[in-house]
Enzyme design. Structure first.
Site: not given
Ligand code: CAA
Length: 383
Positions: A29, A79, A111, A152, A233
């Protein structure tokens, strides 16, 4: 005497992917990306560009010949280095024709590297007030096609010139730090992409912020009302919002709305770029300055987070007439003039890599500072 950021600029490549197209291709979605993660577009980089071209392009926009004579250090926080030995800084130093009696080196901690570089610049200019330091935060965030981290991704560089009597922002020398040895996101030698426990990384980010915020209140005797804005960040723009909301219970509703309005102004650019790791906090800062409802004398809080995990919270104060020194139209034009890629074009660009067989190859990317040749595993750049 104030020390701080005299000039700041950013650069992103000329290509982006719309997050609706990514969502459709991954049978997700689109609201998950636009609302759930807070991302609308993602910057994409061709194989002929790297952290050197991103960093040099960002810095070239702000440096005068006079600056180049007075810079004593070029520090790149990254990095995404392509070499375990030679730094990107020494190549950027040469490309920008900065005076030769300068230090050039890279700094790493996920980062957080850009902030480590910025604070080192602050220390140096405090001791040598007539000299300047060029700080570059440059990265390419890649997790791989069809991975959880794919929405991301992003890339780009922010360049900052640190001087005495800065035109934009002065350091308040109030840093608070926090370190914890944790494996939420790391990239061991030999891996093209990071290993990441995404949900754990979200939690460590929020816990680091709430801990450092408590420590900041103790050490600096401040509360949220002392900050005109809190910047974060931004691995994706929902992340900082989650951290900000984690301290909402200590504020009035009016105060929550005030800080959330500034937060919205600070994520305008990142929504269109995605993660640029070390540069993300500073792209957020630029977005806030360009789009924000702020005034000279306002204090801005900055939360820097590097997985693994090191974080720092510090503040800077806006200088008189800072608005005169912003490049708002240029920044908006850089983003709006980019070429949109289809999913096929994005995947093809993502999969292209520079050859590593030591042979000679030439390329025809005529963008400023792009790689025009690779030979004997040396990258040659347009100047
Ligand atoms: N409509 C609106 N919202 C929706 C939706 C929909 N149809 N479907 C899902 N969502 C929302 C969820 O509710 C969730 O919101 P909340 O976090 O507020 O609960 C959000 O979308 C993300 O959904 P999921 O958690 O299910 O997503 P995911 O399992 O695909 O994982 C992630 C998301 C963990 C960020 C993943 O993309 C990831 O691993 N990214 C890389 C790691 C990262 O960026 N980490 C951030 C902290 S670490 C850091 O900051 C250092 C760095 O730069 C890497």
């Amino acid at each position: 005497m104030n020390i701080g950021i005299d000039k700041i600029s950013f650069h992103v490549p000329n290509y982006y992917l719309d997050m609706t197209d990514l969502a459709n291709a991954r049978e997700t979605d689109p609201n998950k990306f636009h609302i759930g993660l807070g991302q609308d577009q993602m910057a994409i980089i061709p194989e002929t560009q790297d952290i050197v071209t991103l960093g040099a392009s960002a810095a070239a926009k702000i440096l005068t010949d006079e600056d180049k004579k007075n810079i004593d250090m070029v520090i790149v926080g990254t990095e995404s280095s392509t070499d375990f030995s030679k730094s990107a800084s020494v190549i950027i130093h040469e490309l920008l024709e900065i005076q030769p009696f300068a230090r050039s080196f890279e700094i790493k901690h996920a980062c957080y590297g850009g902030t480590a570089a910025l604070q080192q610049a602050n220390d140096y200019v405090t001791l040598h007030p007539d000299r300047k330091v060029l700080v570059i935060a440059a990265d390419i965030a890649k997790y791989g096609l069809n991975t959880g981290g794919e929405p991301t991704q992003g890339c780009g560089a922010v360049a900052m010139l640190v001087t005495k009597n800065p035109h934009l922002l002065a350091f308040n020398n109030d840093s608070v730090f926090y370190s914890e040895d944790v494996y939420d996101f790391w990239r061991p030698a030999g891996h093209d992409y990071p290993l990441v426990d995404g949900h754990m990384s979200n939690q460590v980010y929020i816990d680091s912020f709430t801990r450092i915020w408590e420590q900041n209140k103790k050490v600096n005797h401040t509360d949220s009302s002392d900050y005109a804005a809190l910047t974060f960040h931004l691995p994706y723009t929902k992340m900082g919002r989650k951290a900000l909301r984690a301290i909402f219970s200590e504020m009035s509703e009016e105060e929550q709305q005030r800080l959330e309005a500034r937060y919205d102004e600070a994520v305008v650019y990142s929504r269109q770029v995605g993660n640029l790791y070390t540069g993300s906090l500073y792209l957020g800062l630029m977005s806030l300055l360009d789009n924000g409802d702020l005034a000279a004398g306002d204090r801005i809080g900055l939360f820097s987070y590097g997985s693994g995990a090191v974080s720092e919270f510090f503040s800077m104060t806006l200088m008189d007439d800072y608005k005169t020194y912003l490049s708002i139209e240029e920044n908006q034009a850089l983003l709006s003039s980019r070429q949109q890629l289809s999913i096929d074009e994005y995947e093809a660009m993502f999969n292209k890599k520079l050859p590593t067989d030591g042979e000679t190859y030439t390329f025809s990317d005529y963008t400023a500072y792009a790689i025009n040749k690779i030979s004997g595993d040396i990258r040659y750049y347009n100047k």
